[in-house]
Motif scaffolding. Structure first.
Motif, short mmCIF file in Angstrom:
data_model
loop_
_atom_site.label_atom_id
_atom_site.label_comp_id
_atom_site.label_asym_id
_atom_site.label_seq_id
_atom_site.Cartn_x
_atom_site.Cartn_y
_atom_site.Cartn_z
N PRO A 132 0.85 -1.19 0.00
CA PRO A 132 0.00 0.00 0.00
C PRO A 132 0.88 1.24 0.00
N ARG A 133 0.48 2.22 -0.78
CA ARG A 133 1.31 3.39 -0.98
C ARG A 133 1.69 4.12 0.32
N PRO A 134 0.72 4.37 1.21
CA PRO A 134 1.10 5.10 2.44
C PRO A 134 2.17 4.36 3.24
N ALA A 135 1.97 3.05 3.41
CA ALA A 135 2.95 2.27 4.16
C ALA A 135 4.30 2.30 3.47
N PHE A 136 4.27 2.19 2.15
CA PHE A 136 5.52 2.20 1.41
C PHE A 136 6.26 3.53 1.57
N LEU A 137 5.49 4.63 1.43
CA LEU A 137 6.11 5.95 1.56
C LEU A 137 6.70 6.14 2.95
N ALA A 138 5.95 5.69 3.97
CA ALA A 138 6.44 5.82 5.35
C ALA A 138 7.74 5.03 5.51
N PHE A 139 7.75 3.82 4.96
CA PHE A 139 8.94 2.98 5.10
C PHE A 139 10.14 3.63 4.41
N VAL A 140 9.88 4.20 3.23
CA VAL A 140 10.96 4.83 2.48
C VAL A 140 11.54 6.02 3.24
N ARG A 141 10.65 6.77 3.92
CA ARG A 141 11.12 7.92 4.69
C ARG A 141 12.11 7.47 5.77
N GLU A 142 11.83 6.33 6.36
CA GLU A 142 12.71 5.80 7.41
C GLU A 142 14.00 5.20 6.84
N HIS A 143 13.93 4.81 5.58
CA HIS A 143 15.06 4.08 4.99
C HIS A 143 15.45 4.73 3.66
N PRO A 144 16.18 5.84 3.74
CA PRO A 144 16.50 6.60 2.52
C PRO A 144 17.24 5.77 1.48
N HIS A 145 17.99 4.77 1.90
CA HIS A 145 18.72 3.99 0.90
C HIS A 145 17.76 3.18 0.03
N LEU A 146 16.56 2.90 0.54
CA LEU A 146 15.56 2.24 -0.31
C LEU A 146 15.08 3.23 -1.38
#
Lengths: 246, 246
Positions: free
Chosen positions: A126-140
């Motif tokens: 899901p986009r929101p979860a993905f965006l949140a995860f990416v914010r925490e993990h910039p290398h992703l």
DNA sequence: CGACTGATTGAACCAGCTCAACTCATGTGG
DNA sequence: CCACATGAGTTGAGCTGGTTCAATCAGTCG
């Protein structure tokens, strides 16, 4: 069997039983080819929790151009056709996605349509979860960006094929490109799987189905390839390569 | 005047006097259109320190496909042609960059060539410095990624034009697209600047120079456009739009 | 003023398109 | 099990829009 685009779309949204919790990313066969490759095992567990597995039958829609982008996908098996329809109704296939490829790179709305050519499984995030995860993990994010750059590069490659040029050359170059892409996943082989229809090849290369068929048949008569079920076999690679350069 | 690609390339590397220290990003007229827009004034000062201003004459190379990517660029004035040459020698223009556009999105090697159509000024950021800055400011990476996604979207748009289709339609759609892009920078206008040569338009749309010329002349005879120096003027927008959809 | 580059225009040609018939494999229902 | 419908692919005949090749025109810059 799902018959309308609407039903098919709902299948992907998770309304159907074929969507399951995601498990065992660590055993995923395409992980090394995918954006997930940059995650360590700890991060992978957290990432896994945000996604789900989706199985789709052949010829069903994953998402459509213009829709709100609710999720991003990772192809784990099968084959996906990505296309756009122009104002005058012409369908342009802008790419094919195979296992390991990323779909629906994060934009507000999908700007292409994607549907399966054969039975396909995907990881859905899901986009929101993905965006949140990416914010925490910039290398992703960096990895996703790399993936986008590759997509851009392939788009440029395709433009070289799409423009004017003999059907022979386009088809030869297309076959060799598909061969290389499969080789990355399955190792070198003379067999090239072509899970899409002739129509899709035509829409990809800017040719009609008639020309695609004629050209393949001609190559077959000239012993350059052999046409097999759902694909072709390369008989004379050197000649095919020479054709692709002409 | 610089005559060889080699000399031209050196100009961009900063070997010539025309490269100066970058100043006054805050007064930059294209900042709001560019990736820099996401930087606050404090960050902007730091960013500014890493870049330099480069002025190039018409028809000079900014970078070439396959070169080590030593820098990334931001167009501040002028007009840039981005292209690739295929194995068989055909030149495909994959896009045009105008003020505010980003060039050489960070990859190890440039995968396209870029050269100026007219006198052009750019901000040049050495790759290492840029990458370091991006690491400190992840939201700039997000912005760069957005810019890449736009580039991908435009690439898909272009594919729709590149494929089969009447020259009329391609040219009409191209003119309207250029009109929209200029409108973002300069506001609405009937005048469309076309700083590139006919050859470039042809290489962009997959047409020969002869067809481009004939088609423009025909539109001119039909009072749809008027051909002016370095561009065209729209006389009958409605008709042009109808043409672009056919 | 020449020399040069870019743009326009003409004539003949041709690769791929269009349209349509046909084959073949698959699936369906009686 | 066969008759039938369906969809994908193949093949043929003729057409056409864009290409090719070449000549001409129009600015521009020494």
């Amino acid at each position: 069997m799902l018959n309308t685009f609407h039903e098919q779309a709902r299948a992907v949204e998770g309304g159907f039983a074929r969507a399951q919790k995601l498990q065992n990313c660590r055993q995923c066969t395409v992980r090394t080819e995918s954006v997930c490759a940059v995650l360590n095992s700890c991060e992978l567990v957290a990432f896994e929790a945000t996604g789900q597995k989706v199985s789709l039958p052949p010829r069903s829609s994953i998402f459509m151009e213009g829709e709100q982008a609710t999720a991003i996908f990772n192809v784990t098996s099968g084959f996906v056709r990505i296309h756009r329809v122009s104002a005058n109704g012409r369908c342009q296939v802008v790419g094919f996605a195979m296992p390991g490829d990323f779909l629906g790179l994060p934009a507000q709305h999908y700007n292409v349509s994607a549907d399966t050519a054969v039975a396909t499984t995907l990881c859905r995030f899901p986009r929101p979860a993905f965006l949140a995860f990416v914010r925490e993990h910039p290398h992703l994010l960096a990895s996703v960006h790399d993936s986008a750059m590759h997509a851009l590069h392939r788009a440029h490659d395709q433009m070289l094929l799409l423009g004017p040029g003999l059907a022979n050359v386009k088809i030869a170059a297309f076959l060799l490109a598909m061969n290389r892409r499969w080789a990355r996943l399955r190792g070198d082989s003379d067999l090239i799987a072509l899970p899409m229809r002739r129509q899709d090849i035509g829409d990809y290369l800017g040719l009609t189905i008639a020309t695609v068929s004629r050209t393949l048949q001609r190559m077959s008569r000239q012993q350059v390839i052999r046409i097999v079920r759902q694909g072709v076999q390369i008989l004379d690679r050197e000649r095919l390569e020479r054709l692709s350069l002409t």
